[in-house]
Design a protein around this motif. Sequence first.
Motif, PDB file in Angstrom:
ATOM      1  N   ARG A  94       8.440 -58.053 -40.046  1.00  9.68           N
ATOM      2  CA  ARG A  94       7.369 -57.050 -39.982  1.00  9.68           C
ATOM      3  C   ARG A  94       6.254 -57.352 -40.976  1.00  9.68           C
ATOM      4  O   ARG A  94       5.087 -57.041 -40.714  1.00  9.68           O
ATOM      5  CB  ARG A  94       7.944 -55.658 -40.256  1.00  9.68           C
ATOM      6  CG  ARG A  94       9.083 -55.251 -39.331  1.00  9.68           C
ATOM      7  CD  ARG A  94       8.679 -55.298 -37.866  1.00  9.68           C
ATOM      8  NE  ARG A  94       9.760 -54.922 -36.983  1.00  9.68           N
ATOM      9  CZ  ARG A  94       9.918 -53.692 -36.490  1.00  9.68           C
ATOM     10  NH1 ARG A  94       9.073 -52.743 -36.807  1.00  9.68           N
ATOM     11  NH2 ARG A  94      10.926 -53.429 -35.676  1.00  9.68           N
ATOM     12  N   LEU A  95       6.592 -57.942 -42.128  1.00  8.77           N
ATOM     13  CA  LEU A  95       5.569 -58.276 -43.121  1.00  8.77           C
ATOM     14  C   LEU A  95       4.628 -59.348 -42.596  1.00  8.77           C
ATOM     15  O   LEU A  95       3.457 -59.404 -43.004  1.00  8.77           O
ATOM     16  CB  LEU A  95       6.243 -58.760 -44.406  1.00  8.77           C
ATOM     17  CG  LEU A  95       5.407 -58.743 -45.688  1.00  8.77           C
ATOM     18  CD1 LEU A  95       4.946 -57.330 -45.998  1.00  8.77           C
ATOM     19  CD2 LEU A  95       6.204 -59.299 -46.857  1.00  8.77           C
ATOM     20  N   ALA A  96       5.116 -60.183 -41.684  1.00  5.99           N
ATOM     21  CA  ALA A  96       4.263 -61.209 -41.087  1.00  5.99           C
ATOM     22  C   ALA A  96       3.152 -60.599 -40.238  1.00  5.99           C
ATOM     23  O   ALA A  96       2.189 -61.296 -39.892  1.00  5.99           O
ATOM     24  CB  ALA A  96       5.106 -62.144 -40.221  1.00  5.99           C
ATOM     25  N   VAL A  97       3.253 -59.305 -39.913  1.00 10.37           N
ATOM     26  CA  VAL A  97       2.199 -58.596 -39.189  1.00 10.37           C
ATOM     27  C   VAL A  97       1.408 -57.701 -40.145  1.00 10.37           C
ATOM     28  O   VAL A  97       0.166 -57.722 -40.147  1.00 10.37           O
ATOM     29  CB  VAL A  97       2.791 -57.756 -38.047  1.00 10.37           C
ATOM     30  CG1 VAL A  97       1.696 -56.945 -37.349  1.00 10.37           C
ATOM     31  CG2 VAL A  97       3.500 -58.652 -37.044  1.00 10.37           C
ATOM     32  N   SER A  98       2.102 -56.936 -40.976  1.00  8.85           N
ATOM     33  CA  SER A  98       1.428 -55.958 -41.827  1.00  8.85           C
ATOM     34  C   SER A  98       0.563 -56.605 -42.904  1.00  8.85           C
ATOM     35  O   SER A  98      -0.539 -56.133 -43.196  1.00  8.85           O
ATOM     36  CB  SER A  98       2.457 -55.036 -42.488  1.00  8.85           C
ATOM     37  OG  SER A  98       3.067 -54.201 -41.537  1.00  8.85           O
ATOM     38  N   GLU A 258      -0.546 -48.745 -36.547  1.00  5.95           N
ATOM     39  CA  GLU A 258       0.461 -49.639 -35.970  1.00  5.95           C
ATOM     40  C   GLU A 258       1.121 -49.014 -34.755  1.00  5.95           C
ATOM     41  O   GLU A 258       1.507 -49.723 -33.813  1.00  5.95           O
ATOM     42  CB  GLU A 258       1.508 -49.990 -37.021  1.00  5.95           C
ATOM     43  CG  GLU A 258       0.985 -50.936 -38.099  1.00  5.95           C
ATOM     44  CD  GLU A 258       2.040 -51.322 -39.115  1.00  5.95           C
ATOM     45  OE1 GLU A 258       1.723 -52.122 -40.017  1.00  5.95           O
ATOM     46  OE2 GLU A 258       3.176 -50.828 -39.013  1.00  5.95           O
ATOM     47  N   ASN A 259       1.255 -47.698 -34.748  1.00  5.52           N
ATOM     48  CA  ASN A 259       1.823 -47.040 -33.567  1.00  5.52           C
ATOM     49  C   ASN A 259       0.804 -46.945 -32.436  1.00  5.52           C
ATOM     50  O   ASN A 259       1.182 -47.042 -31.259  1.00  5.52           O
ATOM     51  CB  ASN A 259       2.326 -45.643 -33.943  1.00  5.52           C
ATOM     52  CG  ASN A 259       3.702 -45.673 -34.570  1.00  5.52           C
ATOM     53  OD1 ASN A 259       4.707 -45.735 -33.882  1.00  5.52           O
ATOM     54  ND2 ASN A 259       3.757 -45.632 -35.882  1.00  5.52           N
ATOM     55  N   VAL A 260      -0.481 -46.768 -32.766  1.00  2.00           N
ATOM     56  CA  VAL A 260      -1.512 -46.719 -31.722  1.00  2.00           C
ATOM     57  C   VAL A 260      -1.580 -48.055 -30.987  1.00  2.00           C
ATOM     58  O   VAL A 260      -1.683 -48.104 -29.754  1.00  2.00           O
ATOM     59  CB  VAL A 260      -2.880 -46.352 -32.333  1.00  2.00           C
ATOM     60  CG1 VAL A 260      -3.996 -46.549 -31.309  1.00  2.00           C
ATOM     61  CG2 VAL A 260      -2.884 -44.900 -32.806  1.00  2.00           C
ATOM     62  N   PHE A 261      -1.511 -49.158 -31.740  1.00  5.37           N
ATOM     63  CA  PHE A 261      -1.646 -50.488 -31.137  1.00  5.37           C
ATOM     64  C   PHE A 261      -0.296 -51.167 -30.884  1.00  5.37           C
ATOM     65  O   PHE A 261      -0.272 -52.355 -30.543  1.00  5.37           O
ATOM     66  CB  PHE A 261      -2.504 -51.375 -32.045  1.00  5.37           C
ATOM     67  CG  PHE A 261      -3.963 -51.006 -32.050  1.00  5.37           C
ATOM     68  CD1 PHE A 261      -4.813 -51.443 -31.055  1.00  5.37           C
ATOM     69  CD2 PHE A 261      -4.479 -50.205 -33.059  1.00  5.37           C
ATOM     70  CE1 PHE A 261      -6.148 -51.100 -31.061  1.00  5.37           C
ATOM     71  CE2 PHE A 261      -5.820 -49.863 -33.079  1.00  5.37           C
ATOM     72  CZ  PHE A 261      -6.662 -50.301 -32.066  1.00  5.37           C
ATOM     73  N   LEU A 266       5.388 -53.018 -40.894  1.00  6.86           N
ATOM     74  CA  LEU A 266       6.244 -52.258 -41.801  1.00  6.86           C
ATOM     75  C   LEU A 266       6.124 -50.760 -41.579  1.00  6.86           C
ATOM     76  O   LEU A 266       7.102 -50.025 -41.672  1.00  6.86           O
ATOM     77  CB  LEU A 266       5.883 -52.600 -43.254  1.00  6.86           C
ATOM     78  CG  LEU A 266       6.337 -53.955 -43.784  1.00  6.86           C
ATOM     79  CD1 LEU A 266       5.857 -54.136 -45.207  1.00  6.86           C
ATOM     80  CD2 LEU A 266       7.844 -54.093 -43.710  1.00  6.86           C
ATOM     81  N   GLY A 267       4.908 -50.295 -41.309  1.00 11.46           N
ATOM     82  CA  GLY A 267       4.717 -48.867 -41.092  1.00 11.46           C
ATOM     83  C   GLY A 267       5.505 -48.368 -39.901  1.00 11.46           C
ATOM     84  O   GLY A 267       6.154 -47.319 -39.955  1.00 11.46           O
ATOM     85  N   ARG A 268       5.471 -49.130 -38.836  1.00  9.31           N
ATOM     86  CA  ARG A 268       6.233 -48.731 -37.644  1.00  9.31           C
ATOM     87  C   ARG A 268       7.731 -48.852 -37.890  1.00  9.31           C
ATOM     88  O   ARG A 268       8.521 -48.077 -37.349  1.00  9.31           O
ATOM     89  CB  ARG A 268       5.819 -49.606 -36.462  1.00  9.31           C
ATOM     90  CG  ARG A 268       6.184 -48.995 -35.124  1.00  9.31           C
ATOM     91  CD  ARG A 268       5.510 -49.694 -33.989  1.00  9.31           C
ATOM     92  NE  ARG A 268       5.841 -49.033 -32.733  1.00  9.31           N
ATOM     93  CZ  ARG A 268       5.962 -49.668 -31.578  1.00  9.31           C
ATOM     94  NH1 ARG A 268       5.801 -50.961 -31.526  1.00  9.31           N
ATOM     95  NH2 ARG A 268       6.245 -49.017 -30.484  1.00  9.31           N
TER      96      ARG A 268
END
Length: 315
Positions: A94-98, A258-261, A266-268
């Motif tokens: 997830r950190l690889a995105v956030s 993160e939930n919208v997209f 990490l947030g999701r």
Amino acid sequence: MARYLALRFLSLALSLAVASVVIFAVIQGVPGDPAAFMLGLNAAPETVAALRAELGLEGGLGQRYIAWVAGMATGDFGISYTYRVPVSELVADRLAVSLPLAAYALILSTALALPAGMLAAARRGGPVDWGIIGATQLGIAVPNFWFAMLLVVLFAITWPVFSAGGFPGWEAGLFAGLKALTLPAVALALPQAAILARVMRSALIETLQADYIRTARAKGLSEGAAIRRHAFRNALIPVLTILGLQFSFLLAGAIIIENVFFLPGLGRLIFQGITARDLIVVQSVTMLLVFAVILVTFLVDLAYAAVDPRLRKRG
């Protein structure tokens, strides 16, 4: 300078210790048994007890806290109750995105805000200044999730330039990854750019009233040159404060975006952990984000010392 660094390191360590105690106490104090929640109401007591032992829920609070802190110190965040994989693997994925999303949004907000703030300060009281103030006021007032939905309507539906959500993974290529993060980064960056531009404008206006700036003007220096050569660096301290806070917010507070997209960040992950009552995920990821916030604050303190030599002398 050595004393200054030692005091900052001590403050970093104390902050992390206090944060770990608070996070552990709050999350472990949540009513209910995660093992019973996972197995359902009709589970046999022996099955629940076996799962509690497997998940490391046995023992007193002090014993579990020490085991948790010792594990984090060695990179072992525990096993996720829901995914049944190490939390460190989930965090790395997830950190690889956030992290790229936060960095992308911070670069965009800085690139927008600093020139806008400098321009507004140089043209203070004029139409350009009032236009920038109005735009920043709108950016502060409008929530970032509204910007996100507007961007989806405009650039994913009306003009299908970007996708409406999802992330293809970095294995699809750098361009594909950055393209998927562009709309979320813009939605995060616009409100932050509005805040940063107003701070930059206020700091520059205050600095431009100093005696040494008036002396520079009296020697024939233009307004733009006075800002670039003298005022800009001295106005950076409040700007650095906001930049540090913004990066922390962009990394830890992008749950809605993160939930919208539908981004696997990490947030999701925290949101999914809360809904699934995966306490070890929530606990470990929250501590990791707190560590990131405290570390960024520490780096901002070091940046203060680099910008203002008086702080190094005071220690």
